[in-house]
Design a protein around this motif. Structure first.
Motif: not given
Length: 206
Positions: A167-183
């Motif tokens: 997600y961070g690399g803008r390479e999302v596909n159909f099975s991707s989760d949105a992996d994030v950190i919150i600051i």
């Protein structure tokens, strides 16, 4: 018969007929658009994911007759939709969440249909925009909600969501989760404990 799994294609078509009937306006559209019918046959026999998606939203079938309808929507267009949901569902987290999930499902389906139909080459950028607008709107909803819930005039902390992995690399596909950190960063003159509590409650809403 040219798909990877013709049996799956026939099964998916039978499901469409069972769910919506042969008199459905969306399915009837295929009689007048052989190119859309050909695209649908290709998709149903090659993608279980899109076959299931079409069975949940047969109104998407007419998109197959228009290359423009199969293009990913712009970030600006997506933001207009999510901002409208923010205003319409300000008091209900469930209604807001359902509207955002529906938007995401609809737009990922659009991108998948466009990619399988050969209309678009780069599906990752459009999918990432969908994730971005969903997360941005959800963060806005949560900040507004917790500011009100805590009886504050303004948010005591600035909060950011940082994309990681694909997600961070803008390479999302159909099975991707949105992996994030919150600051978060406490606002000027804000109490650190209150800012920390606020940030945690916003994270729980998200």
């Amino acid at each position: 018969g040219e798909g990877q799994n013709p049996d799956m294609g026939l099964l998916n078509w039978r499901k469409l007929e069972e769910h919506f009937g042969t008199d459905s306006e969306s399915l009837g559209f295929l009689r007048d658009s052989p190119s859309a019918a050909q695209r649908l046959c290709h998709i149903l026999s090659n993608s279980r994911f899109l076959g299931d998606a079409l069975n949940k939203s047969v109104e998407s079938v007419p998109w197959l007759g228009s290359d423009n309808d199969l293009q990913p929507r712009s970030r600006e267009s997506l933001d207009v939709q999510t901002h409208a949901s923010l205003e319409r569902n300000a008091g209900s987290i469930n209604d807001f969440a359902n509207s955002i999930r529906a938007m995401r499902r609809h737009e990922i389906e659009r991108i998948g249909l466009g990619w399988m139909s050969g209309v678009i080459d780069d599906k990752a950028s459009g999918m990432t925009d969908v994730y971005d607008t969903a997360i941005d709107a959800s963060l806005t909803w949560a900040i507004r909600h917790q500011t009100q819930e805590m009886g504050l005039d303004e948010a005591p902390a600035a909060i950011a969501v940082i994309g990681m992995g694909r997600y961070g690399g803008r390479e999302v596909n159909f099975s991707s989760d949105a992996d994030v950190i919150i600051i978060y960063r406490p606002s000027d003159n804000a109490d650190d404990n209150q800012a920390n509590l606020f940030a945690r409650k916003v994270q729980e809403d998200l």
